[in-house]
Design a protein around this motif. Structure first.
Motif, PDB file in Angstrom:
ATOM      1  N   ASP A  64       0.758  -1.166   0.027  1.00 64.29           N
ATOM      2  CA  ASP A  64      -0.376   0.338   0.014  1.00 64.29           C
ATOM      3  C   ASP A  64       0.628   1.207   0.201  1.00 64.29           C
ATOM      4  N   VAL A  65       1.846   1.194   0.925  1.00 61.47           N
ATOM      5  CA  VAL A  65       2.920   2.540   0.804  1.00 61.47           C
ATOM      6  C   VAL A  65       3.682   2.216  -0.126  1.00 61.47           C
ATOM      7  N   LYS A  66       4.178   1.777  -1.166  1.00 63.37           N
ATOM      8  CA  LYS A  66       4.739   1.329  -2.481  1.00 63.37           C
ATOM      9  C   LYS A  66       3.404   1.997  -3.789  1.00 63.37           C
ATOM     10  N   VAL A  67       2.590   1.968  -3.197  1.00 61.95           N
ATOM     11  CA  VAL A  67       1.277   1.900  -4.756  1.00 61.95           C
ATOM     12  C   VAL A  67       0.882   3.751  -4.487  1.00 61.95           C
ATOM     13  N   ALA A  68       1.371   3.669  -3.236  1.00 65.24           N
ATOM     14  CA  ALA A  68       1.076   6.122  -1.958  1.00 65.24           C
ATOM     15  C   ALA A  68       1.940   6.144  -3.291  1.00 65.24           C
ATOM     16  N   LYS A  69       3.466   5.977  -2.912  1.00 67.93           N
ATOM     17  CA  LYS A  69       3.773   6.276  -3.099  1.00 67.93           C
ATOM     18  C   LYS A  69       4.268   6.888  -5.239  1.00 67.93           C
ATOM     19  N   LEU A  70       3.673   5.940  -5.482  1.00 68.41           N
ATOM     20  CA  LEU A  70       3.453   6.360  -7.006  1.00 68.41           C
ATOM     21  C   LEU A  70       2.401   7.086  -6.932  1.00 68.41           C
ATOM     22  N   GLN A  71       2.019   6.977  -6.921  1.00 69.99           N
ATOM     23  CA  GLN A  71       0.205   7.907  -6.579  1.00 69.99           C
ATOM     24  C   GLN A  71       0.781   9.303  -6.359  1.00 69.99           C
ATOM     25  N   GLN A  72       2.005   9.316  -4.970  1.00 69.94           N
ATOM     26  CA  GLN A  72       2.237  11.237  -5.217  1.00 69.94           C
ATOM     27  C   GLN A  72       2.809  11.229  -6.873  1.00 69.94           C
ATOM     28  N   ASP A  73       4.324  10.509  -7.474  1.00 74.56           N
ATOM     29  CA  ASP A  73       4.797  10.530  -8.067  1.00 74.56           C
ATOM     30  C   ASP A  73       4.119  11.367  -9.121  1.00 74.56           C
ATOM     31  N   LEU A  74       2.886  10.355  -9.359  1.00 81.02           N
ATOM     32  CA  LEU A  74       1.923  10.138 -10.945  1.00 81.02           C
ATOM     33  C   LEU A  74       1.577  11.625 -10.549  1.00 81.02           C
ATOM     34  N   ALA A  75       0.928  12.560  -9.027  1.00 85.58           N
ATOM     35  CA  ALA A  75       0.716  13.798  -9.554  1.00 85.58           C
ATOM     36  C   ALA A  75       0.852  14.702  -9.245  1.00 85.58           C
ATOM     37  N   LYS A  76       2.787  14.365  -9.847  1.00 88.84           N
ATOM     38  CA  LYS A  76       3.912  15.824  -9.002  1.00 88.84           C
ATOM     39  C   LYS A  76       3.943  16.085 -10.323  1.00 88.84           C
ATOM     40  N   VAL A  77       3.587  15.169 -11.344  1.00 90.39           N
ATOM     41  CA  VAL A  77       3.759  15.061 -13.311  1.00 90.39           C
ATOM     42  C   VAL A  77       2.514  15.304 -13.954  1.00 90.39           C
ATOM     43  N   GLN A  78       1.508  15.160 -12.577  1.00 84.11           N
ATOM     44  CA  GLN A  78       0.234  16.798 -13.322  1.00 84.11           C
ATOM     45  C   GLN A  78       0.429  16.828 -12.937  1.00 84.11           C
ATOM     46  N   LEU A  79       0.783  17.826 -11.868  1.00 81.24           N
ATOM     47  CA  LEU A  79       0.887  19.225 -11.370  1.00 81.24           C
ATOM     48  C   LEU A  79       1.638  19.806 -12.372  1.00 81.24           C
ATOM     49  N   ASN A  80       3.090  19.038 -12.933  1.00 80.74           N
ATOM     50  CA  ASN A  80       4.104  20.111 -13.410  1.00 80.74           C
ATOM     51  C   ASN A  80       2.982  20.174 -15.179  1.00 80.74           C
TER      52      ASN A  80
END
Length: 484
Positions: A376-392
């Motif tokens: 669950d933590v690994k998936v959450a971190k990947l979702q965080q990275d994706l959200a960062k990419v989407q923000l940029n």
């Protein structure tokens, strides 16, 4: 009748009669005409559009999840009522003895549990859902802004097509006047039959252009009414927005507009909040690595129809069958006993007698849960990275879009101004050609060339005008000053 209406439209500047009603010039409808402004159309779209309603509901759902997250800080309380029927050999719940009879039983329990510490899971989840709620509101606003721009574009398209129809009517009238003049001259043998039939063909082309343009107006209105999500009404007349100044954008740089837009444009604000939410989500999942502490308590009582109590009767003295020998006599032995009787214990007495409470503190230490927490933590971190990419990506796209809107507005104004110069030039060229044609100095082909150039220039001027209006409104949206 058509000729009369055309002449009236031209005479009065095509105001009101042709605009919005040119597709029914023969109708004798005396009903009151309904007028809509751009503000009316946008207001109805914001109220009725399905996409906007969906976005608002999504925002409401996010708000509900946030309220639920805050409620998770409260203790959980539950009540349990258990009634049963037992037959055969079973344990008597009143004294835990074995009995072989049928009886009924009941248990009543009330329990509560309060989480004292869980690795800040609840606190971080509350913050996450708060960010999700705010992002939902910005998403809803973004949908409203998108629909507003679509309505503006559709509204201006209707006006654009209506103004083009007015041009086609003027062009038709001009051709018809020349055709009637040549027809009169031809009847007296003073005109070339070739010029007459050339103009007759041009007259048919102008009539076909009017028919096609009416259909384009209907199509544009259908698009507008779809955005407003209201029944189609072809009789509605749209009012032109206030005249816009012919000026370029303010002397604000693209970077300046971009920096301002970052603080209020929904697309970027939503992406920022979703990125912050993803950070909190990682903290929520990491909480499962830590022990949790909870306080639990409860009260309960029970009833059994097999529960009885013994009641002592009056003492009894009687021979017990034994005797003693005294000399030659046998003397009987007496013993005393207290007879016991058994009575069912009343329902309310049992509930009172069986009442009990409990309080305990539970410490739960996670040791191994088949790597579920780690996953669950690994998936959450990947979702965080994706959200960062989407923000940029949202920020980059915003800057590029602002730059395109800035230059589009400047180009649209330059095109509109140049188109006005072209129309002025072709008007003079056509005036001279018409004088020559009427004097017989040029033939119909040269006359029609001049007329076609003017017609095309006038149509292009209409398109350039509404393109400039639309591009200006788009830029004003990114500047935070969208006006209707």
């Amino acid at each position: 009748m058509k000729k009369l209406v055309i002449i009236v439209c031209v005479t009065f500047g095509f105001s009101g009669i042709c605009l919005g009603q040119s597709d029914r010039v023969d109708a004798k409808d005396t009903t009151q005409v309904e007028y809509l402004t751009l503000e009316d159309c946008v207001s109805q779209a914001l109220e009725n559009n399905l996409d906007i309603k969906t976005a608002d509901m999504d925002a409401d759902i996010a708000a509900i999840y946030h309220r639920q997250a805050k409620a998770s800080q409260l203790p959980s309380v539950s009540a349990n009522i258990d009634h049963g029927l037992n037959s055969g050999r079973s344990i008597n719940p009143s004294d835990n003895s074995y009995i072989s009879q049928s009886f009924t039983s009941a248990n009543y329990n009330l329990s509560a549990s309060l989480s004292l510490w869980n690795g800040f899971k609840v606190r971080n989840y509350i913050r996450k859902t708060k960010l999700d709620e705010e992002a939902g509101k910005w998403d809803a606003q973004q949908q409203k802004d998108a629909i507003t721009i679509e309505v503006i574009a559709a509204y201006l398209e209707v006006l654009n097509q209506q103004e083009l129809l007015n041009n086609y009517y003027k062009q038709l009238l001009s051709t018809e006047v020349q055709y009637n003049r040549l027809d009169t001259l031809n009847q007296s043998g003073a005109a070339s039959p070739a010029d007459l039939y050339d103009l007759k063909g041009q007259l048919s082309s102008s009539e076909l252009a009017v028919i096609d343009q009416k259909n384009l107006i209907k199509t544009a209105k259908i698009t507008l009414f779809q955005l407003m999500n209201r029944p189609l009404n072809m009789d509605i007349v749209l009012k032109e927005p206030a005249a816009m100044d012919q000026k370029t954008a303010d002397e604000k740089s693209i970077d300046g507009i971009y920096r301002s837009a970052l603080s209020y444009l929904p697309s970027v604000k939503s992406a920022e909040l979703k990125y912050k939410s993803s950070i909190k989500n990682v903290a929520v999942e990491k909480a499962d690595y830590y022990p949790s502490l909870s306080l639990n308590g409860g009260i309960g009582t029970a009833f059994s129809s097999a529960a009885t109590r013994s009641v002592a009767g009056a003492p009894i003295t009687e021979e017990n069958g034994n005797y003693v020998i005294s000399g030659t006599d046998k003397l009987p032995v007496y013993s005393s006993s207290t007879p016991m009787s058994y009575h069912d214990i009343p329902y309310w007495d049992q509930l009172k007698n069986n009442y009990g409470t409990n309080v305990n503190v539970t410490l739960n230490i996670p040791l191994f849960n088949k790597l579920q927490s780690k996953t669950d933590v690994k998936v959450a971190k990947l979702q965080q990275d994706l959200a960062k990419v989407q923000l940029n990506t949202a920020q980059t796209q915003l800057k590029n879009t602002i730059g395109r809107a800035y230059f589009d507005q400047q180009t649209a104004l330059e095109s509109w101004l140049k188109q006005q110069d072209q129309v002025a030039a072709y008007k003079e060229y056509f005036r001279i050609s018409e004088v020559k044609f009427n004097a017989g100095a040029i033939n119909s082909a040269e006359y029609l060339i001049a007329k076609t150039k003017l017609n095309q220039a006038e149509n292009s001027l209409v398109a350039a005008k509404y393109n400039y209006i639309f591009k200006t409104k788009i830029l004003s949206y990114y500047e935070g000053a969208l006006s209707l």
